[in-house]
Design an enzyme around this catalytic site. Structure first.
Site, short mmCIF file in Angstrom:
data_model
loop_
_atom_site.label_atom_id
_atom_site.label_comp_id
_atom_site.label_asym_id
_atom_site.label_seq_id
_atom_site.Cartn_x
_atom_site.Cartn_y
_atom_site.Cartn_z
N HIS A 195 0.83 -1.21 0.00
CA HIS A 195 0.00 0.00 0.00
C HIS A 195 0.87 1.26 0.00
O HIS A 195 0.70 2.14 -0.85
CB HIS A 195 -0.90 -0.03 1.24
CG HIS A 195 -1.85 1.12 1.35
ND1 HIS A 195 -3.18 1.03 1.02
CD2 HIS A 195 -1.66 2.41 1.75
CE1 HIS A 195 -3.78 2.20 1.22
NE2 HIS A 195 -2.86 3.05 1.66
N GLU A 196 1.81 1.33 0.94
CA GLU A 196 2.65 2.52 1.05
C GLU A 196 3.59 2.64 -0.16
O GLU A 196 3.93 3.75 -0.58
CB GLU A 196 3.45 2.50 2.35
CG GLU A 196 2.61 2.49 3.61
CD GLU A 196 1.61 3.64 3.69
OE1 GLU A 196 1.89 4.71 3.11
OE2 GLU A 196 0.56 3.47 4.33
N HIS B 199 1.80 4.54 -2.80
CA HIS B 199 1.90 5.98 -2.60
C HIS B 199 3.26 6.51 -3.07
O HIS B 199 3.34 7.53 -3.77
CB HIS B 199 1.76 6.31 -1.10
CG HIS B 199 0.37 6.24 -0.58
ND1 HIS B 199 -0.68 6.92 -1.17
CD2 HIS B 199 -0.15 5.59 0.51
CE1 HIS B 199 -1.79 6.68 -0.47
NE2 HIS B 199 -1.49 5.89 0.54
N HIS C 269 3.69 6.54 -6.81
CA HIS C 269 2.91 7.65 -7.35
C HIS C 269 3.71 8.94 -7.21
O HIS C 269 3.81 9.74 -8.16
CB HIS C 269 1.58 7.75 -6.59
CG HIS C 269 0.58 8.67 -7.21
ND1 HIS C 269 -0.58 9.03 -6.57
CD2 HIS C 269 0.56 9.31 -8.40
CE1 HIS C 269 -1.28 9.85 -7.36
NE2 HIS C 269 -0.60 10.03 -8.47
#
Length: 269
Positions: A59-60, A63, A66
Site C-alpha cells: 500500500h505505502e 503511494h 505515485h
C-alpha cells in the site's frame, strides 16, 4: 503485473533505503509515505512479519511510486497530487497483491483469509465510509438549517443510517448509535468519501489490468505521471476511470460480489 520498469524503480528504491522498516524506540506507530518534491518518497513502516505488514508495504509503496512518477515527470509547481486521487495507486497495489497471493496459494485456509480480508476492505471502505459521508452531510445540513446538534440527535441519525446500510441481516446493538463520537474524521474537514473513491477507482483499474485490456497499463502509468497538471476527475479519466459515470461504481460492487461468491465456493469445498 505492473511491468519491468515499475518493479525496477521500486526495487532500486528499497535498495536505496526508502523504507524505515522495523519498529524502534521512540518511533511513531503505523505506516505512511512521505518526503517532498526534491526528496526520495520515503516510507515509514513498522514491519513485524505479519500478513497485514506485507499488505501495508504494498500500500505505502503505491503511494511512494505515485510520488516518484509525479516528481520525475513534472516541474516543481506540479510535482504533487491531490488527496482525492492519493488512495488510488496504494489501493491498486493492495488489490494486485491480494489477487496474486490468492492465485498462487494452494492452502484453503490462506485463501479464505485473503478473501475475508478483501471482503472486509470492501465493506469497510465502500459501504461504511459512504455511510460516514452521509452522516457528515446530514449533520452539516442540520447545522446550516439552524438545528441544535445535541448528542441525542446525532445518535439517532447515526443509528438510523446503520439501519439503512446494514439492517435486516445484521443485528444492530443500541450502542452503535454512539460510535460516531470516536470517529476522528468527523471532527475535521469532509474527507471520508475519498477512501471510497480510492477503492472504487482502484477496483476498475485492477480489473482492466488483470484482464489484460489493451492500453490499461499504459493509461495507468500516464495517470501516475500527471501530478497536479489536471484536476482529479480529469486525471482519473486518463487512467480509464470516469467517476461521473455510475458504471464505475457498479463495477466495484460487482467485484465485491465476485469476492463473496468466491469465498462461499471455497468455504464449502
Amino acid at each position: 503485473m505492473l511491468g519491468i520498469v515499475y518493479v525496477k524503480i521500486l526495487k532500486e528504491g528499497y535498495e536505496k533505503r526508502w523504507v524505515d522498516v522495523y519498529p524502534n524506540t521512540g518511533k511513531t506507530g503505523g505506516a505512511f509515505s512521505g518526503g517532498c518534491a526534491t526528496s526520495e518518497p520515503y516510507i515509514l513502516l513498522n514491519f513485524q512479519g505479519l500478513d497485514e505488514d506485507v499488505s501495508t508495504l504494498a500500500h505505502e509503496s503505491g503511494h511512494s511510486m505515485h510520488s516518484w512518477f509525479t516528481r520525475h515527470n513534472n516541474p516543481l509547481q506540479y510535482a504533487d497530487y491531490r488527496i482525492f486521487v492519493a488512495e488510488v495507486p496504494s489501493t491498486v497495489n493492495e488489490l494486485l497483491l491480494a489477487y496474486h497471493r490468492l492465485e498462487h496459494s494452494d492452502d484453503r485456509e490462506e485463501q479464505l483469509a485473503i478473501l475475508g480480508n478483501l471482503m472486509e476492505l470492501y465493506k469497510g471502505t465502500i459501504y461504511r465510509q459512504i455511510m460516514f459521508a452521509e452522516f457528515e452531510r446530514e449533520t452539516h445540513a442540520l447545522s446550516e438549517a439552524g438545528e441544535v446538534l445535541t448528542a441525542d440527535l446525532l445518535c439517532g441519525k447515526y443509528y438510523a443510517l446503520n439501519e439503512k446500510y446494514f439492517g435486516g441481516e445484521v443485528i444492530l446493538d443500541e450502542e452503535i448509535a454512539r460510535e460516531w463520537m470516536r470517529v476522528p474524521h468527523f471532527y475535521y474537514n469532509f474527507y471520508v468519501y475519498k477512501y471510497a473513491i480510492g477503492l472504487t477507482a482502484a477496483s476498475h483499474i485492477v480489473k482492466r489490468i488483470r484482464a489484460g485490456e489493451p492500453g490499461a497499463l499504459e493509461s495507468y502509468f500516464a495517470f501516475l505521471k500527471l501530478g497536479s497538471t489536471k484536476d482529479p476527475i480529469e486525471s482519473l479519466k486518463v487512467a480509464g476511470v470516469d467517476m461521473t459515470r455510475t458504471d464505475v461504481f457498479d463495477s466495484a460492487v460487482a467485484m465485491f460480489d465476485e469476492i463473496i461468491t468466491e469465498f462461499e465456493k471455497r468455504y464449502e469445498e
